[in-house]
Design a protein around this motif. Sequence first.
Motif, mmCIF file in Angstrom:
data_model
loop_
_atom_site.group_PDB
_atom_site.id
_atom_site.type_symbol
_atom_site.label_atom_id
_atom_site.label_comp_id
_atom_site.label_asym_id
_atom_site.label_seq_id
_atom_site.Cartn_x
_atom_site.Cartn_y
_atom_site.Cartn_z
ATOM 1 N N PRO A 179 43.877 16.732 33.955
ATOM 2 C CA PRO A 179 44.265 17.971 34.067
ATOM 3 C C PRO A 179 42.950 18.458 34.022
ATOM 4 O O PRO A 179 42.234 18.853 35.991
ATOM 5 C CB PRO A 179 45.064 18.953 33.723
ATOM 6 C CG PRO A 179 45.935 18.165 33.039
ATOM 7 C CD PRO A 179 45.055 16.593 32.227
ATOM 8 N N ARG A 180 41.569 18.373 33.339
ATOM 9 C CA ARG A 180 40.534 18.968 33.426
ATOM 10 C C ARG A 180 39.059 18.559 34.261
ATOM 11 O O ARG A 180 38.797 18.739 35.252
ATOM 12 C CB ARG A 180 39.542 18.994 31.802
ATOM 13 C CG ARG A 180 38.641 19.649 32.139
ATOM 14 C CD ARG A 180 38.341 20.863 32.196
ATOM 15 N NE ARG A 180 38.625 21.629 31.618
ATOM 16 C CZ ARG A 180 38.478 22.816 31.421
ATOM 17 N NH1 ARG A 180 38.041 23.772 33.137
ATOM 18 N NH2 ARG A 180 38.896 23.749 30.368
ATOM 19 N N GLU A 181 39.358 16.804 34.296
ATOM 20 C CA GLU A 181 38.912 16.198 34.985
ATOM 21 C C GLU A 181 39.326 16.066 36.664
ATOM 22 O O GLU A 181 38.473 16.119 37.402
ATOM 23 C CB GLU A 181 38.702 14.463 34.926
ATOM 24 C CG GLU A 181 39.083 14.203 33.047
ATOM 25 C CD GLU A 181 38.756 13.028 32.843
ATOM 26 O OE1 GLU A 181 38.143 12.248 32.544
ATOM 27 O OE2 GLU A 181 40.246 11.974 33.707
ATOM 28 N N ASN A 182 40.468 16.584 36.954
ATOM 29 C CA ASN A 182 41.266 17.020 38.061
ATOM 30 C C ASN A 182 40.486 18.657 39.135
ATOM 31 O O ASN A 182 40.021 18.766 39.798
ATOM 32 C CB ASN A 182 42.361 17.050 38.581
ATOM 33 C CG ASN A 182 42.810 17.330 39.908
ATOM 34 O OD1 ASN A 182 42.780 16.210 40.645
ATOM 35 N ND2 ASN A 182 43.154 18.429 40.583
ATOM 36 N N GLU A 183 40.184 19.550 37.526
ATOM 37 C CA GLU A 183 39.831 20.379 38.331
ATOM 38 C C GLU A 183 37.784 19.780 38.198
ATOM 39 O O GLU A 183 37.216 20.652 39.141
ATOM 40 C CB GLU A 183 39.558 21.426 36.773
ATOM 41 C CG GLU A 183 40.823 21.649 37.088
ATOM 42 C CD GLU A 183 40.795 23.038 35.876
ATOM 43 O OE1 GLU A 183 41.340 23.862 35.846
ATOM 44 O OE2 GLU A 183 40.081 22.360 34.239
ATOM 45 N N VAL A 184 37.479 19.376 38.100
ATOM 46 C CA VAL A 184 35.819 18.828 38.001
ATOM 47 C C VAL A 184 35.600 18.186 39.112
ATOM 48 O O VAL A 184 34.641 18.406 40.222
ATOM 49 C CB VAL A 184 35.552 18.344 36.386
ATOM 50 C CG1 VAL A 184 34.003 17.380 37.644
ATOM 51 C CG2 VAL A 184 35.125 18.553 35.919
ATOM 52 N N PHE A 185 37.017 17.340 40.024
ATOM 53 C CA PHE A 185 36.900 16.786 40.889
ATOM 54 C C PHE A 185 36.841 17.207 42.188
ATOM 55 O O PHE A 185 36.113 17.439 43.063
ATOM 56 C CB PHE A 185 38.067 15.907 41.159
ATOM 57 C CG PHE A 185 37.654 14.862 42.035
ATOM 58 C CD1 PHE A 185 36.548 14.760 43.053
ATOM 59 C CD2 PHE A 185 39.162 14.069 41.891
ATOM 60 C CE1 PHE A 185 36.543 13.571 43.572
ATOM 61 C CE2 PHE A 185 39.165 12.972 43.599
ATOM 62 C CZ PHE A 185 38.210 12.821 43.970
ATOM 63 N N VAL A 186 37.611 18.435 41.510
ATOM 64 C CA VAL A 186 37.417 19.628 42.607
ATOM 65 C C VAL A 186 36.209 20.185 43.810
ATOM 66 O O VAL A 186 35.797 20.417 44.460
ATOM 67 C CB VAL A 186 38.742 20.757 42.649
ATOM 68 C CG1 VAL A 186 38.885 21.578 44.153
ATOM 69 C CG2 VAL A 186 40.012 19.648 42.965
ATOM 70 N N THR B 78 29.175 19.013 28.517
ATOM 71 C CA THR B 78 30.554 17.839 28.794
ATOM 72 C C THR B 78 30.648 18.701 30.065
ATOM 73 O O THR B 78 31.014 17.025 30.446
ATOM 74 C CB THR B 78 30.959 19.577 28.170
ATOM 75 O OG1 THR B 78 30.975 19.649 26.713
ATOM 76 C CG2 THR B 78 32.392 18.908 28.227
ATOM 77 N N VAL B 79 30.499 19.226 30.933
ATOM 78 C CA VAL B 79 30.908 19.172 32.469
ATOM 79 C C VAL B 79 30.054 17.506 32.738
ATOM 80 O O VAL B 79 30.505 16.226 33.797
ATOM 81 C CB VAL B 79 29.733 20.242 33.185
ATOM 82 C CG1 VAL B 79 29.986 19.572 34.671
ATOM 83 C CG2 VAL B 79 30.746 21.099 33.183
ATOM 84 N N LYS B 80 28.744 17.082 32.274
ATOM 85 C CA LYS B 80 28.246 15.697 32.688
ATOM 86 C C LYS B 80 28.324 14.292 31.856
ATOM 87 O O LYS B 80 29.193 13.267 32.987
ATOM 88 C CB LYS B 80 26.955 15.460 32.188
ATOM 89 C CG LYS B 80 25.970 14.580 32.877
ATOM 90 C CD LYS B 80 24.673 14.072 32.026
ATOM 91 C CE LYS B 80 24.238 13.087 33.122
ATOM 92 N NZ LYS B 80 22.512 13.508 32.017
ATOM 93 N N THR B 81 29.527 14.341 31.125
ATOM 94 C CA THR B 81 30.362 12.995 30.691
ATOM 95 C C THR B 81 31.404 13.410 31.452
ATOM 96 O O THR B 81 32.334 12.676 31.763
ATOM 97 C CB THR B 81 30.996 14.199 29.204
ATOM 98 O OG1 THR B 81 29.724 13.884 28.613
ATOM 99 C CG2 THR B 81 31.986 12.549 28.967
ATOM 100 N N HIS B 82 32.114 14.571 31.815
ATOM 101 C CA HIS B 82 33.609 14.817 32.416
ATOM 102 C C HIS B 82 33.539 14.440 33.840
ATOM 103 O O HIS B 82 34.029 13.489 34.744
ATOM 104 C CB HIS B 82 33.974 15.391 32.920
ATOM 105 C CG HIS B 82 34.541 16.469 32.047
ATOM 106 N ND1 HIS B 82 36.507 15.947 31.137
ATOM 107 C CD2 HIS B 82 34.956 17.861 31.332
ATOM 108 C CE1 HIS B 82 36.451 16.743 30.202
ATOM 109 N NE2 HIS B 82 35.554 17.849 30.662
#
Length: 217
Positions: free
Chosen positions: A154-161, A182-186
Amino acid sequence: MIRVLLADDHRMVRTGFRVILEIEDDIEVVGEASDGHQAVDLARRLQPDVILMDVEMPGMDGLTATRAITEQNGPAVLILTTFDRDDYLFAALQAGASGFLLKNGTPEELVEAVRVVAAGDALLTPAVTRRVIATFATSGSPRHRPARLDDLTPRENEVFVLLAGGATNAEIATALRLGETTVKTHVSRVLMKIGARDRTQAVVLAYELGVVRPGLP
């Protein structure tokens, strides 16, 4: 040092780019190619970090050369052209280019573009993003959603959007209240899971699949 290869069939253009780039303390021009065949060969032998690639060159054109280089996991390719045409833009993105820059830009924009793609990011300017969005807004139904997107958390999907909307890592961090590390890792995990080479391909894929839609927040 950021090692740069210049690929353009006009010597004066290559000389101009060399002068602009070598003023910078962190950039070194390691070679020049006058056609696509030379660019592919020098990319393999010199192993630069970034290639500035013209589109229209004799023999092998820049788009074909870009595809040959990126298929071999070669250096980042920044397409440079005087032609502000959608067919070149999308062909460059499909060939695996990490950025697309018009030659009528400023020296500062050129230097910044080299640094951006050398850092592993994609150069997707607001103007280019708008044209990508406009194209997929009129392209009809989205493609079938591939199973690999279901691997996103779910968090990765938020980052993707957010990434697909053109947000930087800093903007994603602010929106999701996360640290930039953390964002860079995601982002890295998202790119790996969806099979995208970089942020540019991720944006194109997001609109192709309907993960994000033009006009929606």
